[in-house]
Design a protein around this motif. Structure first.
Motif, PDB file in Angstrom:
ATOM      1  N   LEU A  68      -6.468   6.606   4.018  1.00  0.00           N
ATOM      2  CA  LEU A  68      -5.874   5.372   4.506  1.00  0.00           C
ATOM      3  C   LEU A  68      -6.837   4.603   5.408  1.00  0.00           C
ATOM      4  O   LEU A  68      -6.893   3.380   5.372  1.00  0.00           O
ATOM      5  CB  LEU A  68      -4.574   5.679   5.267  1.00  0.00           C
ATOM      6  CG  LEU A  68      -3.307   5.769   4.436  1.00  0.00           C
ATOM      7  CD1 LEU A  68      -2.147   6.267   5.290  1.00  0.00           C
ATOM      8  CD2 LEU A  68      -2.968   4.419   3.819  1.00  0.00           C
ATOM      9  N   GLU A  69      -7.586   5.328   6.210  1.00  0.00           N
ATOM     10  CA  GLU A  69      -8.554   4.666   7.082  1.00  0.00           C
ATOM     11  C   GLU A  69      -9.581   3.899   6.256  1.00  0.00           C
ATOM     12  O   GLU A  69      -9.964   2.776   6.606  1.00  0.00           O
ATOM     13  CB  GLU A  69      -9.253   5.705   7.973  1.00  0.00           C
ATOM     14  CG  GLU A  69      -8.348   6.254   9.071  1.00  0.00           C
ATOM     15  CD  GLU A  69      -8.999   7.391   9.844  1.00  0.00           C
ATOM     16  OE1 GLU A  69     -10.096   7.848   9.418  1.00  0.00           O
ATOM     17  OE2 GLU A  69      -8.431   7.823  10.859  1.00  0.00           O
TER      18      GLU A  69
ATOM     19  N   LEU B  26       0.821  -1.199   0.000  1.00  0.00           N
ATOM     20  CA  LEU B  26       0.000   0.000   0.000  1.00  0.00           C
ATOM     21  C   LEU B  26       0.862   1.260   0.000  1.00  0.00           C
ATOM     22  O   LEU B  26       0.424   2.329  -0.406  1.00  0.00           O
ATOM     23  CB  LEU B  26      -0.924  -0.008   1.225  1.00  0.00           C
ATOM     24  CG  LEU B  26      -2.032   1.050   1.280  1.00  0.00           C
ATOM     25  CD1 LEU B  26      -2.909   0.992   0.041  1.00  0.00           C
ATOM     26  CD2 LEU B  26      -2.863   0.874   2.532  1.00  0.00           C
ATOM     27  N   ASP B  27       2.119   1.105   0.450  1.00  0.00           N
ATOM     28  CA  ASP B  27       3.006   2.270   0.504  1.00  0.00           C
ATOM     29  C   ASP B  27       3.263   2.873  -0.880  1.00  0.00           C
ATOM     30  O   ASP B  27       3.551   4.061  -1.005  1.00  0.00           O
ATOM     31  CB  ASP B  27       4.332   1.903   1.172  1.00  0.00           C
ATOM     32  CG  ASP B  27       5.046   0.777   0.438  1.00  0.00           C
ATOM     33  OD1 ASP B  27       4.365  -0.214   0.111  1.00  0.00           O
ATOM     34  OD2 ASP B  27       6.249   0.891   0.196  1.00  0.00           O
TER      35      ASP B  27
ATOM     36  N   HIS C  96      -6.828  -4.101  -3.896  1.00  0.00           N
ATOM     37  CA  HIS C  96      -8.142  -3.526  -3.617  1.00  0.00           C
ATOM     38  C   HIS C  96      -8.007  -2.324  -2.686  1.00  0.00           C
ATOM     39  O   HIS C  96      -8.601  -1.264  -2.920  1.00  0.00           O
ATOM     40  CB  HIS C  96      -9.052  -4.595  -2.997  1.00  0.00           C
ATOM     41  CG  HIS C  96     -10.481  -4.173  -2.910  1.00  0.00           C
ATOM     42  ND1 HIS C  96     -11.423  -4.865  -2.180  1.00  0.00           N
ATOM     43  CD2 HIS C  96     -11.144  -3.098  -3.443  1.00  0.00           C
ATOM     44  CE1 HIS C  96     -12.597  -4.249  -2.282  1.00  0.00           C
ATOM     45  NE2 HIS C  96     -12.453  -3.193  -3.037  1.00  0.00           N
ATOM     46  N   ALA C  97      -7.215  -2.490  -1.621  1.00  0.00           N
ATOM     47  CA  ALA C  97      -7.027  -1.407  -0.660  1.00  0.00           C
ATOM     48  C   ALA C  97      -6.371  -0.192  -1.318  1.00  0.00           C
ATOM     49  O   ALA C  97      -6.749   0.955  -1.057  1.00  0.00           O
ATOM     50  CB  ALA C  97      -6.181  -1.886   0.517  1.00  0.00           C
ATOM     51  N   ALA C  98      -5.385  -0.436  -2.174  1.00  0.00           N
ATOM     52  CA  ALA C  98      -4.698   0.663  -2.857  1.00  0.00           C
ATOM     53  C   ALA C  98      -5.659   1.414  -3.776  1.00  0.00           C
ATOM     54  O   ALA C  98      -5.617   2.650  -3.873  1.00  0.00           O
ATOM     55  CB  ALA C  98      -3.506   0.138  -3.643  1.00  0.00           C
ATOM     56  N   GLY C  99      -6.532   0.679  -4.465  1.00  0.00           N
ATOM     57  CA  GLY C  99      -7.513   1.315  -5.338  1.00  0.00           C
ATOM     58  C   GLY C  99      -8.491   2.176  -4.555  1.00  0.00           C
ATOM     59  O   GLY C  99      -8.829   3.294  -4.970  1.00  0.00           O
ATOM     60  N   VAL C 100      -8.935   1.648  -3.417  1.00  0.00           N
ATOM     61  CA  VAL C 100      -9.862   2.402  -2.568  1.00  0.00           C
ATOM     62  C   VAL C 100      -9.170   3.637  -1.997  1.00  0.00           C
ATOM     63  O   VAL C 100      -9.759   4.719  -1.924  1.00  0.00           O
ATOM     64  CB  VAL C 100     -10.396   1.510  -1.431  1.00  0.00           C
ATOM     65  CG1 VAL C 100     -11.122   2.330  -0.367  1.00  0.00           C
ATOM     66  CG2 VAL C 100     -11.334   0.445  -1.998  1.00  0.00           C
ATOM     67  N   PHE C 101      -7.910   3.484  -1.616  1.00  0.00           N
ATOM     68  CA  PHE C 101      -7.145   4.622  -1.093  1.00  0.00           C
ATOM     69  C   PHE C 101      -7.073   5.742  -2.124  1.00  0.00           C
ATOM     70  O   PHE C 101      -7.355   6.914  -1.823  1.00  0.00           O
ATOM     71  CB  PHE C 101      -5.739   4.170  -0.706  1.00  0.00           C
ATOM     72  CG  PHE C 101      -4.793   5.300  -0.430  1.00  0.00           C
ATOM     73  CD1 PHE C 101      -4.855   5.995   0.765  1.00  0.00           C
ATOM     74  CD2 PHE C 101      -3.857   5.684  -1.378  1.00  0.00           C
ATOM     75  CE1 PHE C 101      -3.995   7.052   1.017  1.00  0.00           C
ATOM     76  CE2 PHE C 101      -2.990   6.734  -1.136  1.00  0.00           C
ATOM     77  CZ  PHE C 101      -3.062   7.422   0.064  1.00  0.00           C
TER      78      PHE C 101
ATOM     79  N   GLN D   2      -8.975   6.294  -4.723  1.00  0.00           N
ATOM     80  CA  GLN D   2     -10.305   6.844  -4.994  1.00  0.00           C
ATOM     81  C   GLN D   2     -10.748   7.814  -3.908  1.00  0.00           C
ATOM     82  O   GLN D   2     -11.226   8.919  -4.195  1.00  0.00           O
ATOM     83  CB  GLN D   2     -11.304   5.689  -5.107  1.00  0.00           C
ATOM     84  CG  GLN D   2     -12.728   6.125  -5.396  1.00  0.00           C
ATOM     85  CD  GLN D   2     -13.681   4.937  -5.423  1.00  0.00           C
ATOM     86  OE1 GLN D   2     -13.471   3.930  -4.745  1.00  0.00           O
ATOM     87  NE2 GLN D   2     -14.727   5.041  -6.217  1.00  0.00           N
ATOM     88  N   HIS D   3     -10.571   7.419  -2.646  1.00  0.00           N
ATOM     89  CA  HIS D   3     -11.013   8.271  -1.551  1.00  0.00           C
ATOM     90  C   HIS D   3     -10.106   9.483  -1.380  1.00  0.00           C
ATOM     91  O   HIS D   3     -10.573  10.562  -0.988  1.00  0.00           O
ATOM     92  CB  HIS D   3     -11.074   7.465  -0.251  1.00  0.00           C
ATOM     93  CG  HIS D   3     -12.327   6.659  -0.121  1.00  0.00           C
ATOM     94  ND1 HIS D   3     -13.497   7.173   0.382  1.00  0.00           N
ATOM     95  CD2 HIS D   3     -12.593   5.382  -0.470  1.00  0.00           C
ATOM     96  CE1 HIS D   3     -14.435   6.238   0.364  1.00  0.00           C
ATOM     97  NE2 HIS D   3     -13.911   5.146  -0.155  1.00  0.00           N
ATOM     98  N   LEU D   4      -8.818   9.329  -1.688  1.00  0.00           N
ATOM     99  CA  LEU D   4      -7.928  10.485  -1.606  1.00  0.00           C
ATOM    100  C   LEU D   4      -8.331  11.542  -2.632  1.00  0.00           C
ATOM    101  O   LEU D   4      -8.321  12.740  -2.342  1.00  0.00           O
ATOM    102  CB  LEU D   4      -6.480  10.056  -1.821  1.00  0.00           C
ATOM    103  CG  LEU D   4      -5.460  11.186  -1.696  1.00  0.00           C
ATOM    104  CD1 LEU D   4      -5.464  11.765  -0.280  1.00  0.00           C
ATOM    105  CD2 LEU D   4      -4.059  10.698  -2.059  1.00  0.00           C
TER     106      LEU D   4
END
Length: 229
Positions: A48-49, A21-22, A206-211, A213-215
């Motif tokens: 990140l949350e 994720l970094d 998945h987490a990186a994509g969500v990060f 998008q939300h950022l």
């Protein structure tokens, strides 16, 4: 993706750390270079949350689809977090949980004390696995017994010390001989379901994509507020 497998801590908890994720965080830091520090920090943290929440949901889904234990038991000692260095540019997702669950939580049959099948009490650990009685070298067949805590557990006696054995029934033996020669049986930790590298990669992606998008949403909202101000 680079990954480090099992890391056993002193408190008998297990961690899996997945650096991945970094990379998304680094790209975001570069894109936000012109933004005021406090705003940039808040936007990154909130994004990140959201990403960690998604990773947690994915990890729970994988464990629940892998093992037969109830979700409550699978996840009561499992946590997922994102750990980073001081500037937030290097970090990793960390999955932490107990090193194993009591085997009793994996569909024992029979599930209450009293009945003792000749081959022992069976369990079914994996959703797609077979039912069988766990065998340990030097131990008799598994059986169900109430624990001191009041719930049930799955146990096995050292061969020759259980009920009905010559030693166990001999009056000259200490009264609690069998208690000192019994061991509780353990099943896997839900974190073991996350060991395959492909599984970890899917969660990270998945987490990186969500990060990301939300950022983007956080930045758009922040710019809109600054424009209005």
């Amino acid at each position: 993706m680079v990954m480090r497998n099992w890391v056993e801590e002193e408190d008998k908890f297990i961690s899996i750390r997945t650096p991945g994720l970094d990379q998304a965080v680094k790209r975001a830091m570069n894109a936000l270079t012109g933004m005021e520090g406090v705003h940039k920090s808040h936007a990154l943290r909130r994004a990140l949350e959201k990403a960690v929440d998604v990773a947690k949901q994915d990890a729970r889904y994988v464990a629940q689809k892998t093992y037969t234990a109830t979700p409550k038991k699978l996840f009561e000692n499992m946590s997922i977090g994102y750990h980073s260095d001081n500037d937030g540019q290097e970090g990793e997702l960390e999955f932490t949980g107990s090193w194993g669950l009591h085997l009793y939580h994996f569909e024992p049959l029979p599930a209450i004390p009293g009945r003792r099948p000749r081959g022992g009490v069976t369990t079914k650990v994996h959703q797609k696995g077979r039912r069988y009685a766990k065998e340990l070298d030097g131990f008799d067949a598994p059986f169900v017994m109430r624990r001191r805590q009041g719930d049930y557990g799955l146990f096995a006696h050292v061969t020759g010390t259980g009920w009905g054995s010559v030693r166990g029934s001999a009056r000259e033996e200490p009264k609690n001989l069998w208690k000192n020669s019994v061991t509780m049986l353990w099943g896997p930790s839900p974190i073991q379901a996350l060991m395959p590298e492909k599984t970890q990669q899917r969660i990270i992606d998945h987490a990186a994509g969500v990060f990301t998008q939300h950022l983007r949403r956080e930045v758009e909202a922040l710019l809109a507020s600054l424009t209005r101000g």
